[in-house]
Enzyme design. Structure first.
Site, short mmCIF file in Angstrom:
data_model
loop_
_atom_site.label_atom_id
_atom_site.label_comp_id
_atom_site.label_asym_id
_atom_site.label_seq_id
_atom_site.Cartn_x
_atom_site.Cartn_y
_atom_site.Cartn_z
N ASP A 71 0.82 -1.21 0.00
CA ASP A 71 0.00 0.00 0.00
C ASP A 71 0.85 1.26 0.00
O ASP A 71 0.46 2.29 -0.55
CB ASP A 71 -0.94 0.00 1.20
CG ASP A 71 -2.17 -0.86 0.97
OD1 ASP A 71 -2.36 -1.33 -0.16
OD2 ASP A 71 -2.95 -1.05 1.92
N GLU A 145 -5.44 9.30 4.95
CA GLU A 145 -5.67 10.08 6.14
C GLU A 145 -4.68 11.22 6.32
O GLU A 145 -3.58 11.21 5.75
CB GLU A 145 -5.62 9.20 7.40
CG GLU A 145 -4.24 8.78 7.85
CD GLU A 145 -3.67 7.60 7.11
OE1 GLU A 145 -2.50 7.71 6.68
OE2 GLU A 145 -4.36 6.59 6.94
#
Length: 318
Positions: A71, A145
């Site tokens: 990721d 985020e």
């Protein structure tokens, strides 16, 4: 039709990623597709036969960005792909790999799907960030985020949260996570936030280890504006965006978070429900599930009627 091109982004520090990149390059080249790479990655894997592009133009007019890694590598590739609107196709060489679409074992079939243009594209909400400092500012964005965290281990961070221009609560905490639904399975999840399905448009506000009566994770509208202010008498803080971009925050700094102006586009090969992704990635126990339409009780007698009008009185009175 014009020349076809695909950008390949890889984690060159992993031998398996280098081997996978070599395979992808060979198969795309055999199919007549031009392979683009960043200069440092092409040099690291020893490929002088690819189209080397600078980062800010690498994904322009490419059909897709194939990402080989975890990721973290995909988040790095998102920086290249988002301005151009080019879809990302992640091949997981990491651990959980929530953003990845394919596994290493499916690499050959994955490239064949790209060659045949057999994939769909979905859009993921992003968040734009503006940091207001004394006499200046800083702008960036995130797919997962934005986190305001304490920079000194020994002392708690003092912040106040604001939603849509109104103060919500002050927290003494280790930090605050502002996340997208995509990021709900990343840092926000570790901080105790809820898992949000990707098609739900919302923003999460998750305090980290907050000492306060009201410190629950919040789910707010995607049209909301969220702000985190570092109080003047608190230790300095640090801002992290997707765990990649960082900025020191002095006391008094203000971090404003809104829905991103541009989404990130993800290439999808299989229409897998998000529930199945959760089960697979987290290894969730589902033994015993029967599914709708399959009775859980076999050979059970039907339940008695609530009242039999003929049992007590011929006229039907109880």
């Amino acid at each position: 039709m014009g020349e076809r091109s695909v950008l390949v982004v890889t984690h060159t520090g992993r031998p398996e990623a280098v081997r996978s990149a070599q395979l992808v390059i060979e198969r795309l080249t055999q199919a007549g597709i031009t392979v683009r790479m960043l200069e440092n990655e092409a040099r690291d894997i020893g490929r002088a036969d690819v189209d080397v592009r600078p980062g800010d133009a690498a994904a322009e007019e490419a059909e897709v960005v194939i990402v080989l890694g975890g990721d973290g590598t995909l988040l790095r590739a998102a920086d290249l792909a988002r301005p151009a609107g080019t879809p990302l196709l992640g091949v997981n060489l990491g651990h959980v790999g929530f953003l990845a679409e394919a596994e290493r074992e499916d690499l050959t079939a994955t490239v064949d799907r790209v060659v045949g243009r057999r994939f769909e594209v979905e859009e993921r909400m992003t968040i734009d960030v503006e940091v207001r400092l004394n006499g200046g500012g800083w702008n960036t964005w995130a797919l997962n985020e934005v986190t305001v965290e304490k920079a000194e281990r020994e002392r708690m961070l003092e912040v106040v949260a604001e939603i849509d221009g109104r103060p919500l609560s002050a927290w003494g905490c280790d930090g605050v996570v502002c996340a997208t639904p995509t990021g709900s399975t990343a840092y926000a999840f570790s901080a105790g936030g809820p898992v949000v399905w990707p098609e739900v448009e919302a923003m999460l506000v998750v305090p980290i280890s907050a000492h306060a009566l009201f410190a629950r994770p919040l789910v707010v509208s995607p049209r909301s504006a969220v702000a985190i202010e570092v109080l003047p008498d608190t230790p300095r803080a640090v801002l992290w965006c997707d765990g990649r971009r960082t900025l020191d925050l002095p006391p008094g700094a203000r971090v404003e978070v809104r829905r991103g102006a541009k989404p990130v586009r993800l290439a999808r090969l299989h229409p897998i429900p998000f529930t199945d992704r959760l089960v697979t990635k987290f290894g969730l126990p589902v033994t015993g599930w029967r599914g709708r339409g399959r009775s859980r009780v076999r050979d059970a007698a039907p339940p008695p009627p609530l009242h039999d009008p003929g049992r007590d009185d011929p006229a039907g009175r109880p």
